[in-house]
Motif scaffolding. Sequence first.
Motif, PDB file in Angstrom:
ATOM      1  N   VAL A   1      -7.566 -16.676   6.078  1.00 41.19           N
ATOM      2  CA  VAL A   1      -8.877 -16.380   6.170  1.00 41.19           C
ATOM      3  C   VAL A   1      -9.726 -16.636   4.000  1.00 41.19           C
ATOM      4  CG1 VAL A   1     -11.441 -15.119   6.250  1.00 41.19           C
ATOM      5  CG2 VAL A   1      -9.657 -15.656   7.828  1.00 41.19           C
ATOM      6  N   THR A   2     -10.153 -17.310   3.567  1.00 40.37           N
ATOM      7  CA  THR A   2     -10.525 -17.260   1.919  1.00 40.37           C
ATOM      8  C   THR A   2     -12.307 -16.552   2.786  1.00 40.37           C
ATOM      9  OG1 THR A   2      -9.314 -19.136   1.647  1.00 40.37           O
ATOM     10  CG2 THR A   2     -10.989 -18.129  -0.177  1.00 40.37           C
ATOM     11  N   LEU A   3     -12.685 -15.816   2.479  1.00 37.11           N
ATOM     12  CA  LEU A   3     -13.570 -14.820   2.293  1.00 37.11           C
ATOM     13  C   LEU A   3     -14.376 -14.832   1.024  1.00 37.11           C
ATOM     14  CD1 LEU A   3     -15.465 -13.371   4.346  1.00 37.11           C
ATOM     15  CD2 LEU A   3     -14.283 -10.894   2.603  1.00 37.11           C
ATOM     16  N   GLU A   4     -15.586 -15.425   0.972  1.00 33.53           N
ATOM     17  CA  GLU A   4     -16.595 -15.322  -0.692  1.00 33.53           C
ATOM     18  C   GLU A   4     -17.732 -14.098  -0.716  1.00 33.53           C
ATOM     19  OE1 GLU A   4     -17.532 -18.897  -1.730  1.00 33.53           O
ATOM     20  OE2 GLU A   4     -16.596 -19.774  -0.289  1.00 33.53           O
ATOM     21  N   GLY A   5     -17.219 -13.486  -1.550  1.00 36.86           N
ATOM     22  CA  GLY A   5     -18.829 -11.973  -1.719  1.00 36.86           C
ATOM     23  C   GLY A   5     -20.151 -12.439  -1.760  1.00 36.86           C
ATOM     24  N   PRO A   6     -20.673 -11.880  -1.156  1.00 42.90           N
ATOM     25  CA  PRO A   6     -20.919 -11.005  -0.996  1.00 42.90           C
ATOM     26  C   PRO A   6     -21.338 -10.807   0.890  1.00 42.90           C
ATOM     27  CG  PRO A   6     -23.435 -11.113  -1.582  1.00 42.90           C
ATOM     28  CD  PRO A   6     -22.424 -12.605  -1.968  1.00 42.90           C
ATOM     29  N   ALA A   7     -20.308 -10.212   1.521  1.00 42.74           N
ATOM     30  CA  ALA A   7     -19.030 -10.360   2.622  1.00 42.74           C
ATOM     31  C   ALA A   7     -19.380  -8.759   3.736  1.00 42.74           C
ATOM     32  CB  ALA A   7     -17.813 -11.137   2.693  1.00 42.74           C
ATOM     33  N   ALA A   8     -19.236  -8.166   4.655  1.00 43.03           N
ATOM     34  CA  ALA A   8     -19.410  -7.421   5.497  1.00 43.03           C
ATOM     35  C   ALA A   8     -18.244  -7.605   6.221  1.00 43.03           C
ATOM     36  CB  ALA A   8     -20.133  -6.941   6.144  1.00 43.03           C
ATOM     37  N   PHE A   9     -16.914  -7.580   6.291  1.00 38.28           N
ATOM     38  CA  PHE A   9     -16.026  -8.477   7.131  1.00 38.28           C
ATOM     39  C   PHE A   9     -15.041  -7.251   7.688  1.00 38.28           C
ATOM     40  CE2 PHE A   9     -11.614 -10.343   8.239  1.00 38.28           C
ATOM     41  CZ  PHE A   9     -11.736 -11.940   8.724  1.00 38.28           C
ATOM     42  N   ARG A  10     -14.875  -7.266   8.912  1.00 42.00           N
ATOM     43  CA  ARG A  10     -14.044  -6.126   9.751  1.00 42.00           C
ATOM     44  C   ARG A  10     -12.847  -6.460  10.411  1.00 42.00           C
ATOM     45  NH1 ARG A  10     -13.831  -3.370  14.443  1.00 42.00           N
ATOM     46  NH2 ARG A  10     -15.780  -4.708  15.586  1.00 42.00           N
ATOM     47  N   LEU A  11     -11.442  -5.908   9.855  1.00 42.40           N
ATOM     48  CA  LEU A  11     -10.513  -6.304  10.747  1.00 42.40           C
ATOM     49  C   LEU A  11      -9.825  -5.724  12.255  1.00 42.40           C
ATOM     50  CD1 LEU A  11      -9.538  -6.531   7.253  1.00 42.40           C
ATOM     51  CD2 LEU A  11      -7.399  -7.464   8.275  1.00 42.40           C
TER      52      LEU A  11
END
Length: 523
Positions: free
Chosen positions: A171-181
Amino acid sequence: MSELSHDPEVLIQHYLEDRLTEDEAALLLELLQKPALGEADPLHEKLLHQLSMDAMLREVKAAASTSTGPVILPAAPSAKTKARFSFTTLTSVAAVAACITLALTWLFVFTRQLPSMADAEDTTAAVAVLSRGVNLEWQGESHTPGSPLSPGWLRLESGLAQIEFYQGARVTLEGPAAFRLVSSSQAYCTAGKLSVHVPPQAKGFRIDTPKGTIVDLGTDFGLDLNVPTAELHVFKGEVELHATGAAMKPLYEGQGMTLGDENQAFTANQAAFASLNTVDERTAESQRLAFESWLSSRPEWNNEASLQMRLDFQDPVGTRSLRNHAVKAPQVPAGSIVGCDWTEGRWPGKRALEFRNVSDRVRLSIPGEHEAITLCAWVRVHGLDRPFNSLFMAEGYADGAIHWQITRDGKLRLGIAGRDGHPSRDHDTPALFKPERFGQWMHLATVIDPVAKEIRHYLNGEEVARVPWLHVFPVRPGLADLGNWNDGGRSDRVAIRNFSGTMDEFMLFSRVLTEQEIAKLAR
């Protein structure tokens, strides 16, 4: 009468065959009580091994001689058997045999406990790893590339974060982000823009959102939760969209769908999401800028009045010395490299030394005594193989010598040797260096503050411990080793305390650096 044998192997064989003479029994007892010094395989260990083998052979022989029932060991020798040595010698050998039997019993119990000991090995709750990051700004807990990630929230204010799940999804995440594993095959996202690659091994990877769930069937897709309608873009393969309050909809390559109350179809736009190539390019650019910034800051630190030593490890590859760049300390000579190999440091173009073998070290000499000291180093720990793993350790340990090291249980320690009647004392942090941190570049700093009468430790620019310094007196670096230790010739054998890892910068100041200065060095 047979000739007396002085061969320990023959004596053991005669003992096992019950044909040991009185003189041989006395000799065997003497040898058992006085093992040869420096012998590679002591006699008592040989006898223990032979008794163990003999017992196993007896069991095999007994088992082969009967088809049913329990294994029966041979009976004790008959009373009619002729005694070949005195009762006193017999009791002596019997006592030795009893000790060996006790040792065998302990060995049996110990080996029976091995599985339970294995059950107590270190564990980790991590389900993914932050493989790469570009200009990362976190809200709350921060993470650096290479960090294992346990279930929980990642709140990225800005930057790019590439997360590789243990089951294979990326997963490539671009901020702003709220991501929970959630697990190694599941995540939950409430905000952010992300692209996902799911190989066949990770088929079934799912991402839950407030507006629905995406289940991947082995594909590439993008998800944008930062737009009002929330959009799902399928770049390759197939995904299942389980939108809230709607039936499951399969989406294929090139298709897109909004996740709002009314699912609207559109054409997927892969160019709107960060790709693997984008991450590579931005990572390379970020590293280049960081390296250039570090190079431009060198003159500022080199001219610092309190700087006693600064090794930047940018010396020509192949050289066997490290130049001291402290302009105001010409009396402190260059460091001499012993053993270590050159390798790459924090960025491409940054050089470093790798410490691997018991001989690896950089020999230093920092004369004088100092009321205050700040130690700083950039290191990458490969493992903690020894009780004490040296960072910077003065030769010997007396008269205010300092030992900066990492303990086997992961504590950063500053030991100060006693002087003027005061005792030596260690000043430790909590356990910092766990397996999850191995392989990551970390900035370490420790301050000896005589005014506050305390030792302060820092990790990546943040204070992690402050310990009272009970007896204040000048400390002495003197002759020292970077990444190793020399006991000053006090004995012919030296404890193994070499560092296992890589170092690409070391600084020693004769004053207390402020928290802001340490944070600046850690950037």
